[in-house]
Design an enzyme around this catalytic site. Structure first.
Site, PDB file in Angstrom:
ATOM      1  N   SER A   5      52.138  44.285  56.580  1.00  0.00           N
ATOM      2  CA  SER A   5      53.593  44.204  56.753  1.00  0.00           C
ATOM      3  C   SER A   5      53.901  43.127  57.781  1.00  0.00           C
ATOM      4  O   SER A   5      53.019  42.630  58.472  1.00  0.00           O
ATOM      5  CB  SER A   5      54.124  45.548  57.238  1.00  0.00           C
ATOM      6  OG  SER A   5      53.795  45.705  58.604  1.00  0.00           O
ATOM      7  N   LYS A   6      55.173  42.821  57.900  1.00  0.00           N
ATOM      8  CA  LYS A   6      55.602  41.754  58.815  1.00  0.00           C
ATOM      9  C   LYS A   6      55.325  42.089  60.283  1.00  0.00           C
ATOM     10  O   LYS A   6      55.392  41.227  61.143  1.00  0.00           O
ATOM     11  CB  LYS A   6      57.108  41.519  58.644  1.00  0.00           C
ATOM     12  CG  LYS A   6      57.458  40.791  57.368  1.00  0.00           C
ATOM     13  CD  LYS A   6      58.902  40.329  57.478  1.00  0.00           C
ATOM     14  CE  LYS A   6      59.546  39.935  56.211  1.00  0.00           C
ATOM     15  NZ  LYS A   6      58.950  39.162  55.242  1.00  0.00           N
ATOM     16  N   ARG A   7      55.038  43.366  60.540  1.00  0.00           N
ATOM     17  CA  ARG A   7      54.823  43.781  61.924  1.00  0.00           C
ATOM     18  C   ARG A   7      53.684  43.008  62.591  1.00  0.00           C
ATOM     19  O   ARG A   7      53.737  42.669  63.762  1.00  0.00           O
ATOM     20  CB  ARG A   7      54.476  45.274  61.966  1.00  0.00           C
ATOM     21  CG  ARG A   7      55.585  46.121  62.492  1.00  0.00           C
ATOM     22  CD  ARG A   7      55.234  47.571  62.539  1.00  0.00           C
ATOM     23  NE  ARG A   7      54.187  47.995  61.639  1.00  0.00           N
ATOM     24  CZ  ARG A   7      53.124  48.683  62.027  1.00  0.00           C
ATOM     25  NH1 ARG A   7      52.964  48.969  63.299  1.00  0.00           N
ATOM     26  NH2 ARG A   7      52.227  49.074  61.152  1.00  0.00           N
TER      27      ARG A   7
END
Ligand code: GLU
Length: 468
Positions: free
Chosen positions: A242-244
């Site tokens: 994910s973008k995290r």
């Protein structure tokens, strides 16, 4: 011997243009492409744009541009599902006529109430099949449903081995909103068949769709392609990427200054390895070595440090022209490739893990900060010593011919002096005079890049500062 009966390999990447080109899609595209190239087969791009609400042309463009940038192009004309609606209609009619599909009149609200009821009573929330035998007229139909057979479907996945699904847990699935609006699982079956796809290689997130697609193929009397489901790409904490943790779109990596050939190398290793487990492999080697047998089942962790390392290796080994074109791609005409820039590229090649760092490195080499005279003085040494040593250096540097003004030559000449006068007492003021900074690249590299005239000017200015 040439085998006439050997099936022709044809694979596809089938992105939905509902978002930017994701690293995961790029990986699926690459594995398909490598598989095709390794086996002398064909690779096709198919845009799955039947979801009109979510599909956008700008996403399609981003996906196609990104794949092209990576060097992944379709071997045949790109297929768009919205251009093939008549074909789907033909197959939908077949299923309706053979009694394998039916119109369903249930409204969204009814379905939702049914779903809640099932959940509340601890049953799987699947469609009850209420409209199955009601012979609902098309005008009343909300969707077209496929009669999912009550059976066990087992298929051999080329990566995961035998996979088994109990179809009675599935319920009848919607396959079209109407004759002109097919839905994913159905359109894929028609396309894979019509296009002669031999192998479907895609992400593990599609594993549960495969038995549905096989059931539709069986109802239509079609041969199933072979299936291979690639492991998920995971973040370092082993959750789905994910973008995290890191950028997820290919365009972001492009802008950060990753070379496409490095990204390809890195992505190829997301769940696959060569026989010798090599880390650096160019495209030719990847094609030669790529086999589905060495794709792993377990999730593949996306490790940005490894990507940076691979990219740094590619940058280091690229020639000037390659770096120049990649830098232009990122910085546009903000960079003028003059002699000094050329020299900076040469030294920066060994320092960058991504090309976006170039501007910073250029500043490190070229920008002269306004610094106080005291910065020129090495530790417990004095301003006088700094001044005198700079003068000696200046006299020597003046005698070096322009064409000999290289890091290696300067080092030879000046290290001899530095050893006589004290390394700190000479090299420190020299480096500060050239950079104006407490920390910077070494003095010989700086002089090499700056050239004779500019280096002497900076040394002179430093001497003047110390004379004040
Ligand atoms: N359109 C689907 C996706 O983007 C393709 C899945 C498949 O390869 O069948 O995930």
């Amino acid at each position: 011997m040439f085998n006439l009966f050997k099936q022709k390999i044809k694979v596809r990447i089938a992105p939905s243009p509902t978002g930017y080109l994701h690293i995961g899609t790029a990986r699926t595209a690459l594995f398909n492409w490598l598989f095709a190239k390794h086996n002398g087969g064909k690779f096709i791009i198919r845009i799955e744009d039947t979801d009109l609400e979510r599909s956008e042309k700008r996403f399609e463009k981003d996906i196609l541009d990104g794949l092209k940038w990576l060097g992944i192009e379709s071997d045949e004309k790109i297929v768009r599902q919205t251009e093939r609606l008549d074909i789907y209609e033909k197959y939908l009619k077949k299923l309706l006529e053979s009694g394998n599909a039916y119109y369903c009149a249930c409204t969204k609200e009814e379905l939702e109430t049914e779903r809640q009821k099932a959940i509340d009573s601890g049953k799987p929330p699947i469609y009850s099949g209420k409209c199955r035998d009601k012979n609902i007229a098309p005008e009343k139909g909300q969707v077209i449903r496929f009669k999912v057979p009550n059976e066990i479907i087992i298929f051999k996945d080329l990566i995961r081995g035998d996979v088994r699904f109990d179809m009675s847990l599935m319920g009848d699935i919607a396959i079209a909103k109407n004759l002109k609006t097919p839905l994913y699982n159905f359109a894929v079956v028609v396309d894979d068949h019509e296009m002669g796809i031999s192998h479907v290689i895609r992400g593990e997130d599609h594993l549960a769709n495969t038995p549905k697609q096989i059931a539709i193929q069986q109802a239509l009397g079609l041969k199933s392609p072979k299936y291979a489901h690639l492991p998920l790409i995971l973040d370092p904490d082993r959750s789905k990427m994910s973008k995290r943790f890191s950028a997820t779109s290919v365009e972001e990596y492009r802008k950060l200054g990753y070379l496409p050939e490095a990204l390809i190398n890195f992505i190829a290793l997301l769940g696959w390895h060569s026989k010798e487990e090599k880390e650096i492999m160019d495209i030719k080697e990847l094609i030669k070595e790529f086999e589905l047998e060495r794709v792993q089942k377990a999730g593949a962790v996306f490790n940005t440090e490894k990507l940076d390392w691979i990219n740094s290796q590619y940058i280091k080994n690229s020639n000037f022209e390659r770096i120049k074109s990649a830098l232009s791609d990122i910085f546009g005409n903000k960079i003028v490739f003059d002699e000094i820039t050329k020299k900076i590229i040469n030294v920066a090649k060994d320092r960058m893990s991504k090309l976006s760092e170039f501007e910073e490195i250029r500043k490190e080499f070229l920008d002269l900060l306004d610094y106080p005279a005291s910065l020129l003085v090495w530790k417990k040494s004095s301003a006088d010593t700094a001044k005198n040593n700079l003068k000696v250096i200046k006299d020597n540097v003046e005698n070096v011919h322009e064409k000999d003004f290289t890091k290696e030559n300067l080092e030879k000449i000046l290290m001899f002096l530095a050893d006589k006068l004290g390394r700190g007492e000479t090299l420190w003021p020299l480096r500060v005079s050239l950079s104006g900074k407490e920390k910077s690249p070494g003095p010989f590299e700086l002089m090499d890049v700056l050239g004779k005239e500019e280096s002497l000017k900076r040394i002179n200015d430093a001497i003047k500062k110390l004379e004040k």
